[in-house]
Design a protein around this motif. Structure first.
Motif, short mmCIF file in Angstrom:
data_model
loop_
_atom_site.label_atom_id
_atom_site.label_comp_id
_atom_site.label_asym_id
_atom_site.label_seq_id
_atom_site.Cartn_x
_atom_site.Cartn_y
_atom_site.Cartn_z
N GLU A 59 0.81 -1.11 0.09
CA GLU A 59 0.03 0.04 -0.02
C GLU A 59 0.94 1.27 0.05
O GLU A 59 2.01 1.10 0.58
CB GLU A 59 -0.71 0.10 1.34
N THR A 60 0.27 2.30 -0.52
CA THR A 60 0.99 3.63 -0.37
C THR A 60 0.81 4.43 0.83
O THR A 60 -0.47 4.89 1.05
CB THR A 60 0.61 4.59 -1.70
N ARG A 73 -2.92 11.51 -4.33
CA ARG A 73 -3.49 10.55 -5.39
C ARG A 73 -2.39 9.76 -6.20
O ARG A 73 -2.99 8.59 -7.14
CB ARG A 73 -4.11 11.22 -6.69
N LYS A 75 -0.08 6.57 -6.47
CA LYS A 75 0.13 5.32 -5.93
C LYS A 75 1.34 4.59 -6.56
O LYS A 75 1.78 5.10 -7.54
CB LYS A 75 -1.06 4.16 -6.67
N TYR A 76 1.90 3.89 -5.56
CA TYR A 76 3.24 3.23 -5.95
C TYR A 76 3.00 1.83 -5.62
O TYR A 76 3.51 1.42 -4.42
CB TYR A 76 4.42 3.87 -5.25
N PRO A 77 2.15 0.91 -6.32
CA PRO A 77 2.00 -0.25 -6.07
C PRO A 77 2.93 -1.52 -6.04
O PRO A 77 2.71 -2.43 -7.04
CB PRO A 77 0.77 -0.84 -7.09
N TRP A 112 8.59 5.67 -1.20
CA TRP A 112 7.88 5.82 -2.47
C TRP A 112 8.33 7.15 -3.41
O TRP A 112 8.36 6.93 -4.54
CB TRP A 112 6.53 5.56 -2.59
#
Length: 263
Positions: A59-60, A73, A75-77, A112
């Motif tokens: 999760e971010t 907004r 995301k780094y999945p 991230w």
């Protein structure tokens, strides 16, 4: 073999900015050999016992407030890699280093923001690692040293923090981009002793370095100490290169150090 890196993650805004520093970080991912995985020590994950992540997909974490909506907004999945986590465990066991495995925590912005700039596709496995400001510099160095064989497998070790990180001294509203002299003096002292791999002096930076109390205040020590993990991971080569240094807000350092050689 890949080197290890110390990378300043600066303010979260770097994730949506386009400047000298973000452009430099973007070039690392384009020019260097693609790593098998990234092992990343983040200043924003503190723990008394060394933590090693064992996560399928991260999760971010938005561990900040008051910034533009665009940041929240992002995301780094990234995915983890259980086999690399196991190798890290074996390294720690062989060196008698205490650790715990974490199976839930996501990636904080110390991780991230850096990873998004260097590897924007989030397609390289990540193993997140905590830091412990209460350990001695020698102990932090030894933790990094225990992992140096991972570099021979093209696993990139990154320590994310900042050599000068004093939130109370930042000048966020200053129009001109001049840098405080005390921040420069500290970083120049650091550069001299890092390039000479002068561990005895570096480990006593708090009493020997000029303006150490400003550059590394007690509430910001967690940002400086990741550099010892990164240096330890290159103990077999003991060479250092300053790849980049710039400043924001008067004294917040954006420095990138490379330890060891690409082979």
């Amino acid at each position: 073999m890949l080197p290890s890196l110390f990378v300043a993650h600066g303010a979260p805004l770097l994730a949506i900015e386009n400047n000298e520093y973000t452009k430099f970080l973007e070039q690392i991912g384009k020019k260097w050999v693609r790593p098998k995985a990234v092992v990343l020590f983040s200043a924003h994950w503190e723990s008394h016992t060394q933590k090693v992540s064992k996560v399928d997909k991260y999760e971010t974490i938005y561990d900040f407030g008051g910034f533009p909506e665009a940041l929240y907004r992002i995301k780094y999945p990234a995915k983890g890699d259980y086999s690399v986590t196991k190798e890290i465990e074996e390294c720690f066991l062989s060196q008698g280093i205490s650790y715990d495995v974490d199976t839930k925590r996501g990636l904080d912005h110390g991780a991230w923001v850096v990873l998004k700039l260097i590897y924007p596709k989030a397609d390289i496995p990540v193993i997140s690692m905590s830091v412990n400001p209460n350990l001695t510099p020698t102990e932090k160095y030894q933790i990094g040293k225990s992992l140096l064989d991972l570099r021979k497998q093209d696993i990139l070790i990154i320590a994310s923090g900042g050599t000068v990180h004093n939130l109370g001294a930042l000048k966020m509203g200053r129009a001109e981009e001049t840098t405080d002299q005390w921040a420069l003096e500290f970083d120049l002292w650091l550069e001299h002793h890092i390039t000479n791999w002068d561990l005895g002096t570096l480990f006593n930076y708090n009493s020997l370095a000029p303006s150490a109390e400003l550059a590394v205040p007690p509430y910001g020590r967690e940002h400086f100490i990741p550099i010892f993990y990164a240096m330890g991971a290159a103990d077999n080569q003991r060479n250092a290169k300053l790849l980049h240094r710039s400043y924001r807000y008067g004294n917040l350092s954006h420095s990138v150090w490379q330890f060891g050689e690409i082979q």
